[in-house]
Write a protein that holds these residues in place. Structure first.
Motif, PDB file in Angstrom:
ATOM      1  N   LYS A  38      39.401 -17.489  19.496  1.00 47.21           N
ATOM      2  CA  LYS A  38      38.555 -18.673  19.456  1.00 47.21           C
ATOM      3  C   LYS A  38      37.398 -18.633  20.450  1.00 47.21           C
ATOM      4  N   PRO A  39      37.610 -18.208  21.711  1.00 47.22           N
ATOM      5  CA  PRO A  39      36.480 -18.244  22.657  1.00 47.22           C
ATOM      6  C   PRO A  39      35.266 -17.440  22.193  1.00 47.22           C
ATOM      7  N   VAL A  40      35.478 -16.210  21.759  1.00 49.24           N
ATOM      8  CA  VAL A  40      34.339 -15.381  21.346  1.00 49.24           C
ATOM      9  C   VAL A  40      33.764 -15.861  20.020  1.00 49.24           C
ATOM     10  N   THR A  41      34.613 -16.278  19.083  1.00 51.98           N
ATOM     11  CA  THR A  41      34.111 -16.755  17.792  1.00 51.98           C
ATOM     12  C   THR A  41      33.279 -18.017  17.978  1.00 51.98           C
ATOM     13  N   ALA A  42      33.758 -18.952  18.782  1.00 55.21           N
ATOM     14  CA  ALA A  42      32.995 -20.179  19.037  1.00 55.21           C
ATOM     15  C   ALA A  42      31.663 -19.858  19.703  1.00 55.21           C
ATOM     16  N   ALA A  43      31.660 -18.931  20.652  1.00 50.72           N
ATOM     17  CA  ALA A  43      30.418 -18.548  21.331  1.00 50.72           C
ATOM     18  C   ALA A  43      29.439 -17.907  20.352  1.00 50.72           C
ATOM     19  N   ILE A  44      29.939 -17.076  19.451  1.00 48.43           N
ATOM     20  CA  ILE A  44      29.077 -16.457  18.431  1.00 48.43           C
ATOM     21  C   ILE A  44      28.488 -17.526  17.530  1.00 48.43           C
ATOM     22  N   LEU A  45      29.311 -18.466  17.100  1.00 50.77           N
ATOM     23  CA  LEU A  45      28.813 -19.506  16.196  1.00 50.77           C
ATOM     24  C   LEU A  45      27.797 -20.414  16.890  1.00 50.77           C
ATOM     25  N   ARG A  46      27.963 -20.667  18.183  1.00 51.79           N
ATOM     26  CA  ARG A  46      26.942 -21.425  18.922  1.00 51.79           C
ATOM     27  C   ARG A  46      25.624 -20.648  18.927  1.00 51.79           C
ATOM     28  N   ALA A  47      25.705 -19.343  19.103  1.00 43.51           N
ATOM     29  CA  ALA A  47      24.497 -18.504  19.079  1.00 43.51           C
ATOM     30  C   ALA A  47      23.848 -18.527  17.709  1.00 43.51           C
ATOM     31  N   VAL A  48      24.657 -18.480  16.670  1.00 39.87           N
ATOM     32  CA  VAL A  48      24.111 -18.543  15.303  1.00 39.87           C
ATOM     33  C   VAL A  48      23.337 -19.841  15.112  1.00 39.87           C
ATOM     34  N   LEU A  49      23.877 -20.935  15.609  1.00 37.85           N
ATOM     35  CA  LEU A  49      23.175 -22.215  15.473  1.00 37.85           C
ATOM     36  C   LEU A  49      21.870 -22.234  16.270  1.00 37.85           C
ATOM     37  N   ARG A  50      21.762 -21.431  17.311  1.00 37.77           N
ATOM     38  CA  ARG A  50      20.491 -21.306  18.039  1.00 37.77           C
ATOM     39  C   ARG A  50      19.502 -20.424  17.279  1.00 37.77           C
ATOM     40  N   VAL A  51      20.022 -19.409  16.581  1.00 42.21           N
ATOM     41  CA  VAL A  51      19.180 -18.432  15.883  1.00 42.21           C
ATOM     42  C   VAL A  51      18.708 -18.952  14.529  1.00 42.21           C
ATOM     43  N   PHE A  52      19.598 -19.585  13.790  1.00 40.25           N
ATOM     44  CA  PHE A  52      19.256 -20.119  12.467  1.00 40.25           C
ATOM     45  C   PHE A  52      18.494 -21.430  12.619  1.00 40.25           C
ATOM     46  N   THR A  53      17.528 -21.629  11.743  1.00 39.99           N
ATOM     47  CA  THR A  53      16.894 -22.942  11.618  1.00 39.99           C
ATOM     48  C   THR A  53      17.013 -23.375  10.167  1.00 39.99           C
ATOM     49  N   GLY A  54      17.115 -24.668   9.987  1.00 39.75           N
ATOM     50  CA  GLY A  54      17.139 -25.237   8.638  1.00 39.75           C
ATOM     51  C   GLY A  54      18.324 -24.815   7.791  1.00 39.75           C
ATOM     52  N   ILE A  55      19.486 -24.609   8.424  1.00 42.62           N
ATOM     53  CA  ILE A  55      20.636 -24.186   7.635  1.00 42.62           C
ATOM     54  C   ILE A  55      21.035 -25.290   6.665  1.00 42.62           C
ATOM     55  N   ARG A  56      21.237 -24.876   5.424  1.00 40.20           N
ATOM     56  CA  ARG A  56      21.715 -25.814   4.410  1.00 40.20           C
ATOM     57  C   ARG A  56      22.605 -25.058   3.434  1.00 40.20           C
ATOM     58  N   TYR A  57      23.681 -25.696   3.076  1.00 42.01           N
ATOM     59  CA  TYR A  57      24.625 -25.095   2.141  1.00 42.01           C
ATOM     60  C   TYR A  57      24.247 -25.506   0.741  1.00 42.01           C
ATOM     61  N   ILE A  58      24.324 -24.556  -0.182  1.00 41.61           N
ATOM     62  CA  ILE A  58      23.868 -24.807  -1.545  1.00 41.61           C
ATOM     63  C   ILE A  58      24.995 -24.783  -2.569  1.00 41.61           C
ATOM     64  N   ARG A  59      26.170 -24.290  -2.152  1.00 46.78           N
ATOM     65  CA  ARG A  59      27.303 -24.263  -3.080  1.00 46.78           C
ATOM     66  C   ARG A  59      28.588 -24.069  -2.303  1.00 46.78           C
ATOM     67  N   GLU A 117      21.029 -12.672  22.027  1.00 47.16           N
ATOM     68  CA  GLU A 117      21.929 -13.752  22.460  1.00 47.16           C
ATOM     69  C   GLU A 117      23.240 -13.230  23.038  1.00 47.16           C
ATOM     70  N   PHE A 118      23.530 -11.950  22.849  1.00 50.64           N
ATOM     71  CA  PHE A 118      24.907 -11.509  23.046  1.00 50.64           C
ATOM     72  C   PHE A 118      25.380 -11.499  24.488  1.00 50.64           C
ATOM     73  N   GLU A 119      24.512 -11.312  25.428  1.00 49.57           N
ATOM     74  CA  GLU A 119      24.943 -11.404  26.828  1.00 49.57           C
ATOM     75  C   GLU A 119      25.472 -12.817  27.111  1.00 49.57           C
ATOM     76  N   ARG A 120      24.780 -13.809  26.608  1.00 53.28           N
ATOM     77  CA  ARG A 120      25.230 -15.203  26.766  1.00 53.28           C
ATOM     78  C   ARG A 120      26.541 -15.440  26.036  1.00 53.28           C
ATOM     79  N   VAL A 121      26.675 -14.901  24.827  1.00 55.47           N
ATOM     80  CA  VAL A 121      27.912 -15.035  24.052  1.00 55.47           C
ATOM     81  C   VAL A 121      29.089 -14.475  24.850  1.00 55.47           C
ATOM     82  N   ARG A 126      33.983 -15.221  28.141  1.00 55.38           N
ATOM     83  CA  ARG A 126      34.729 -14.903  29.366  1.00 55.38           C
ATOM     84  C   ARG A 126      35.062 -16.152  30.165  1.00 55.38           C
ATOM     85  N   GLU A 127      34.097 -17.060  30.287  1.00 56.95           N
ATOM     86  CA  GLU A 127      34.313 -18.288  31.045  1.00 56.95           C
ATOM     87  C   GLU A 127      35.420 -19.136  30.433  1.00 56.95           C
ATOM     88  N   VAL A 128      35.408 -19.281  29.117  1.00 56.50           N
ATOM     89  CA  VAL A 128      36.442 -20.077  28.438  1.00 56.50           C
ATOM     90  C   VAL A 128      37.803 -19.403  28.591  1.00 56.50           C
TER      91      VAL A 128
END
Length: 136
Positions: A38-59, A117-121, A126-128
């Protein structure tokens, strides 16, 4: 609407993290080896939300514990199309998350943006992990 979709579209990092099982396995579209926990996956997903803009699900496609959530977003000036494949555990938490994206030009842009982003991820994960170990 699947709760993961609602949280991602809202950019709700806390809700996304709350949906992850402690032993979740994340398979990235741009890295060969899956990430576990969970710690690394959550950190990756937070980074994805910083990298992606305008995310929308279509199906959404669902079959019991398995869900496919097709999305569109921007990475820089490029439009990326992808799919989040979720497998839920008995408790209703995400135990597996596999992401696939296209086209190749957008996948490369995603890989570059995530590399930045990966150094921050890694630091966040690690912190969590350290905080959880100290609490035990």
């Amino acid at each position: 609407m699947h709760p993961f979709r609602a949280a991602a579209e809202a950019g709700d990092r806390d809700a996304i993290e709350a949906m992850l099982a402690d032993d979740v396995v994340f398979t990235s579209p741009v890295v060969f080896k899956p990430y576990s926990g969970k710690p690394v996956t959550a950190a990756i997903l937070r980074a994805v939300l910083r990298v992606f803009t305008g995310i929308r699900y279509i199906r959404e496609i669902s079959d019991g514990r398995d869900h496919a959530l097709l999305f569109e977003a921007k990475v820089g000036d490029l439009t990326i199309t992808g799919c989040d494949f979720l497998r839920m555990n008995d408790a209703g938490l995400v135990e597996e998350l596999t992401v696939m994206v296209r086209p190749l030009s957008a996948a490369k842009a995603l890989a570059e943006a995530m590399a930045a982003e990966f150094e921050r991820v890694e630091r966040e994960a690690r912190e969590v992990t350290a905080a959880r170990a100290a609490a035990d």
